[in-house]
Design a protein around this motif. Structure first.
Motif, PDB file in Angstrom:
ATOM      1  N   GLN A 525       1.290  -1.612   0.227  1.00 10.61           N
ATOM      2  CA  GLN A 525      -0.154  -0.407   0.422  1.00 10.61           C
ATOM      3  C   GLN A 525       0.821   1.050   0.423  1.00 10.61           C
ATOM      4  O   GLN A 525       0.297   2.271  -0.834  1.00 10.61           O
ATOM      5  CB  GLN A 525      -0.989  -0.163   1.177  1.00 10.61           C
ATOM      6  N   ASN A 526       1.771   1.153   1.146  1.00 14.26           N
ATOM      7  CA  ASN A 526       3.003   2.337   0.556  1.00 14.26           C
ATOM      8  C   ASN A 526       3.958   2.571  -0.462  1.00 14.26           C
ATOM      9  O   ASN A 526       4.445   2.736   0.042  1.00 14.26           O
ATOM     10  CB  ASN A 526       2.802   2.456   2.128  1.00 14.26           C
ATOM     11  N   ASP A 527       4.021   1.650  -1.532  1.00  9.65           N
ATOM     12  CA  ASP A 527       5.034   1.763  -2.210  1.00  9.65           C
ATOM     13  C   ASP A 527       4.450   1.846  -3.980  1.00  9.65           C
ATOM     14  O   ASP A 527       4.315   2.530  -3.885  1.00  9.65           O
ATOM     15  CB  ASP A 527       4.810   0.155  -2.941  1.00  9.65           C
ATOM     16  N   PHE A 528       2.816   2.705  -3.762  1.00 10.63           N
ATOM     17  CA  PHE A 528       2.048   3.479  -4.837  1.00 10.63           C
ATOM     18  C   PHE A 528       1.177   4.342  -4.116  1.00 10.63           C
ATOM     19  O   PHE A 528       0.457   4.708  -3.080  1.00 10.63           O
ATOM     20  CB  PHE A 528       1.767   2.666  -5.642  1.00 10.63           C
ATOM     21  N   GLU A 529       0.752   5.533  -5.248  1.00 11.40           N
ATOM     22  CA  GLU A 529      -0.168   6.396  -4.902  1.00 11.40           C
ATOM     23  C   GLU A 529      -1.836   6.414  -5.970  1.00 11.40           C
ATOM     24  O   GLU A 529      -1.222   5.216  -6.799  1.00 11.40           O
ATOM     25  CB  GLU A 529       0.234   7.601  -4.374  1.00 11.40           C
ATOM     26  N   VAL A 530      -2.639   6.943  -5.434  1.00  8.77           N
ATOM     27  CA  VAL A 530      -3.550   6.750  -6.499  1.00  8.77           C
ATOM     28  C   VAL A 530      -4.141   7.986  -6.568  1.00  8.77           C
ATOM     29  O   VAL A 530      -3.737   9.391  -5.640  1.00  8.77           O
ATOM     30  CB  VAL A 530      -4.958   5.679  -6.626  1.00  8.77           C
ATOM     31  N   ASN A 531      -4.911   9.106  -7.887  1.00 11.77           N
ATOM     32  CA  ASN A 531      -5.196   9.413  -7.736  1.00 11.77           C
ATOM     33  C   ASN A 531      -6.732   9.448  -7.417  1.00 11.77           C
ATOM     34  O   ASN A 531      -7.457   9.095  -6.692  1.00 11.77           O
ATOM     35  CB  ASN A 531      -5.323   9.915  -9.216  1.00 11.77           C
ATOM     36  N   ASN A 532      -7.512  10.844  -7.540  1.00  9.36           N
ATOM     37  CA  ASN A 532      -9.193  11.034  -6.876  1.00  9.36           C
ATOM     38  C   ASN A 532     -10.144  10.050  -7.138  1.00  9.36           C
ATOM     39  O   ASN A 532     -10.770   9.622  -6.432  1.00  9.36           O
ATOM     40  CB  ASN A 532      -8.884  12.168  -7.355  1.00  9.36           C
ATOM     41  N   ILE A 533      -9.487   9.462  -8.476  1.00  4.75           N
ATOM     42  CA  ILE A 533     -10.566   8.545  -8.589  1.00  4.75           C
ATOM     43  C   ILE A 533     -10.295   7.055  -8.715  1.00  4.75           C
ATOM     44  O   ILE A 533     -10.351   6.371  -9.547  1.00  4.75           O
ATOM     45  CB  ILE A 533     -11.282   8.937  -9.997  1.00  4.75           C
ATOM     46  N   GLY A 534      -8.339   6.602  -8.360  1.00  4.34           N
ATOM     47  CA  GLY A 534      -8.341   5.581  -7.646  1.00  4.34           C
ATOM     48  C   GLY A 534      -7.405   5.545  -8.679  1.00  4.34           C
ATOM     49  O   GLY A 534      -7.219   3.577  -9.156  1.00  4.34           O
ATOM     50  N   VAL A 535      -7.000   5.607  -9.725  1.00  2.90           N
ATOM     51  CA  VAL A 535      -6.217   5.539 -10.789  1.00  2.90           C
ATOM     52  C   VAL A 535      -4.546   5.773 -10.766  1.00  2.90           C
ATOM     53  O   VAL A 535      -4.156   6.721  -9.541  1.00  2.90           O
ATOM     54  CB  VAL A 535      -6.044   6.504 -12.591  1.00  2.90           C
ATOM     55  N   LEU A 536      -3.797   4.484 -10.916  1.00  2.00           N
ATOM     56  CA  LEU A 536      -1.968   4.070 -10.182  1.00  2.00           C
ATOM     57  C   LEU A 536      -1.312   4.847  -9.986  1.00  2.00           C
ATOM     58  O   LEU A 536      -1.516   5.482 -11.875  1.00  2.00           O
ATOM     59  CB  LEU A 536      -2.143   2.944 -11.150  1.00  2.00           C
ATOM     60  N   LYS A 537      -0.027   5.519  -9.794  1.00  2.02           N
ATOM     61  CA  LYS A 537       0.934   5.868  -9.778  1.00  2.02           C
ATOM     62  C   LYS A 537       2.256   5.669  -9.072  1.00  2.02           C
ATOM     63  O   LYS A 537       1.434   4.802  -8.369  1.00  2.02           O
ATOM     64  CB  LYS A 537       0.673   8.127  -8.884  1.00  2.02           C
ATOM     65  N   VAL A 538       2.381   5.408  -9.904  1.00  2.00           N
ATOM     66  CA  VAL A 538       3.956   4.772  -9.613  1.00  2.00           C
ATOM     67  C   VAL A 538       5.353   4.983 -10.031  1.00  2.00           C
ATOM     68  O   VAL A 538       5.183   6.444 -10.376  1.00  2.00           O
ATOM     69  CB  VAL A 538       4.320   3.319  -9.883  1.00  2.00           C
ATOM     70  N   HIS A 539       6.264   5.011  -8.926  1.00  2.32           N
ATOM     71  CA  HIS A 539       8.215   5.387  -9.946  1.00  2.32           C
ATOM     72  C   HIS A 539       8.437   4.458 -10.354  1.00  2.32           C
ATOM     73  O   HIS A 539       8.363   3.547  -9.577  1.00  2.32           O
ATOM     74  CB  HIS A 539       8.265   5.849  -8.319  1.00  2.32           C
TER      75      HIS A 539
END
Length: 597
Positions: A525-539
């Protein structure tokens, strides 16, 4: 051979043949022009069915997330929106191999089955076949049935279910009925069918069933028996629909799902009267049905069933129109916005008015001293209304066919996106020579139902614009040209290459049970983020990147699915164990078990 000839000549067989021919005739404009009807909702439902078809074709069965449809974005739709019926339509797509053939078949099915359902309701209620067939044919021409054909409004499938539901409801009024088990199974079957196809249709069905049940309890001399078999039917239905209600419950508890569109101006979408134009309006034919029944019931001896059906039909009719002040009620009870469109009350109202009209006419012809002139007048009136219904249907068919040949090609709104404005290319994308996902990639619509919001506060935020965020993150994502997507072993793979290490927004949705593996390492869970509608953000790193996405079903869902498949069968005379020998479940149940694994 003699028995076969006798059956072929029987009124029932002839009536079904007439319904079959009529259902084909109602598709004649589309058959001749080879056009598609692409209404407001086609993009949403065809993505659902295409996803189901590809799952079956490639053997990558995934009950929850979409790995083929909806731009391969991993969003949950089918599990919350009639999953088994989606797979049924997926099978039709595979069998017929093109969108035109599929649409012709599905349009025929809803026309034929709805007409057959109405015919069965009337005949089983002892209305003579000649009257039953006319009312059934008339029913199949109405927009409440044909809304699926012309605009892909999914509520139209309720036209098949509600007549069966009304027949089940009439059993509440039959005091002293000894067919308790048969009534229980029928009631459970129709509610289960409704939930498996379209949950919102179940709401209208339950309203009708509740009214009949309350009246039945009041007049019954054996209330305990009536209440008992209804409770048994409810329990059986609960088991039979666990594959629908449990995923809905689980995903809503574990995620902050965005609700489907809520209509805050219900008065604006209520129906108004027009003489000739539809869809979306009450036609002269519909109004004539209510007027005819109103006149007949004033002069014909009627019983409780006729009175109850007539009164309820008029109430539902008023609820579908601008005669009812929806917005005032909405201001006091905001939760009713889930109904979305008051016009949806028109379908059960029409089924009930046709039912009560059939009963009234039968009473008039059987018990009343009607003369030949009255009988001829009735038959001529019904024939005229049916003929007029066919004319209105073909007028609308021509109108929708003209959209296909126009520069628009399909019914558009402000949220629809086309990757090309070349109308010929859009039409060509539907040809059977092309992959069936070609038009789904060229025509896009950011429907945000059930996407996982980042937090619960966003659901009530006026700053959230889900359609815009969906469009930018999924359709207009700058990474899209670089990403290659594939599905293997029930997992969605995304591959792309970067020139430098950077945070990227990937066009996939992340739910609580979504599992992610980036470049061989499982993401917590702490390895990624999501935008307002749950779309994935990763490095992502420089060079080649591979993301593997899958969905982990809960253990409880697996057992609920087993319960859904086996328990109802074990309660029905040992369908699993017969004479001490264990039997395999039917193939469809094996299929559902596999989905739940």
């Amino acid at each position: 051979m003699k028995n076969i000839i006798t059956k072929v000549k029987s009124p029932m067989f002839i009536s079904i043949g007439i319904i079959f021919i009529s259902s084909v005739v109602l598709q004649i404009v589309q058959i001749q022009n080879k056009n598609l009807y692409l209404g407001i909702d086609w993009i949403f439902h065809y993505n659902r069915f295409y996803d189901a078809a590809q799952q079956i074709r490639e053997g990558n069965l995934q009950y929850f997330v979409s790995m083929y449809g909806f731009s391969q974005s991993g969003r949950i739709v089918n599990a919350l929106y009639g999953p088994l019926f989606a797979y049924f339509n997926g099978l039709l797509i595979l069998l017929f191999g093109s969108w035109l053939r599929y649409q012709l078949v599905s349009n025929f099915l809803i026309t034929f089955l709805s007409s057959l359902s109405m015919f069965a309701l009337l005949v089983k209620s002892k209305v003579r076949p000649s009257i039953s067939i006319l009312l059934s044919l008339l029913y199949s021409t109405l927009y409440t049935v044909q809304a699926w054909s012309f605009n892909q409004h999914f509520t139209a499938w309720g036209a098949v279910i509600i007549p069966i539901g009304i027949f089940a409801a009439t059993k509440f009024l039959e005091d002293g009925n000894d067919n308790e088990r048969k009534n229980m199974l029928m009631l459970s079957f129709v509610v289960t069918l409704s939930i498996q196809i379209h949950v919102l249709t179940t709401l209208f069905l339950v309203i009708i069933l509740s009214v009949f049940f309350i009246i039945g309890i009041i007049i019954s001399r054996n209330r305990v028996k009536l209440f008992g078999w209804v409770v048994k039917a409810a329990l059986l239905t609960t088991f039979m629909t666990a594959n629908v209600w449990y995923p809905l419950l689980e995903t809503n508890i574990e995620n902050n799902l965005l609700s489907p569109w809520l209509n805050l101006d219900m008065d604006g979408t209520a129906l108004k009267l027009t003489l000739f134009n539809f869809p979306g309006y009450i036609t002269l034919v519909v109004l004539a049905l209510f007027f005819l029944q109103f006149i007949l019931i004033m002069f014909v001896k009627n019983n409780l069933l006729i009175r109850l059906s007539t009164i309820l039909s008029f109430i539902l009719f008023i609820l579908s129109t601008k005669l009812f002040s929806w917005n005032e009620i909405l201001n006091r009870f905001p939760s009713i916005a889930i109904i979305q469109l008051p016009s949806r009350f028109l379908l059960p109202a029409i089924v009930l008015i046709l039912f009560s009209l059939g009963l009234t006419i039968e009473t008039m012809l059987t018990e009343e001293k009607s003369n030949k002139i009255q009988q001829v007048t009735l038959y001529v009136s019904l024939i005229f209304l049916t003929f007029f219904g066919f004319l209105l249907h073909h007028k609308t068919a021509d109108k929708q066919a003209n959209i296909w040949t126009s520069d628009d090609v399909y019914s558009r709104n402000s949220n629809t996106i086309s990757t090309t404005e070349n109308s010929n290319q859009l039409r060509e994308s539907f040809r059977k020579e092309n992959s069936m996902d070609t038009p789904l990639e060229m025509i896009l619509k950011p429907t945000s139902d059930y996407v996982p919001l980042k937090n619960e506060h966003l659901a009530k935020s006026k700053d959230l614009h889900p359609y815009y965020e969906y469009r930018e993150a999924i359709f207009n994502n700058p990474l899209n040209p670089k990403i290659t997507k594939s599905v293997q072993n029930r997992k969605l793979n995304l591959e792309w290459t970067l020139e430098e290490t950077e945070e990227v927004l990937l066009p996939v949705f992340v739910y609580q049970r979504t599992e992610l593996v980036l470049n061989g390492e499982k993401l917590e869970q702490n390895d990624f983020e999501v935008n307002n509608i749950g779309v994935l953000k990763v490095h992502a790193k420089e060079g080649e990147n591979i993301l593997t996405m899958s969905y982990k079903n809960s253990i409880l869902f697996y057992y609920m699915n087993q319960f859904h498949n086996y328990y109802p069968l074990k309660t029905l005379d040992g369908a699993i164990v017969v004479n001490g020998t264990k039997k395999e479940p039917p193939h469809m149940l094996q299929f559902v078990c596999l989905l739940g694994q």
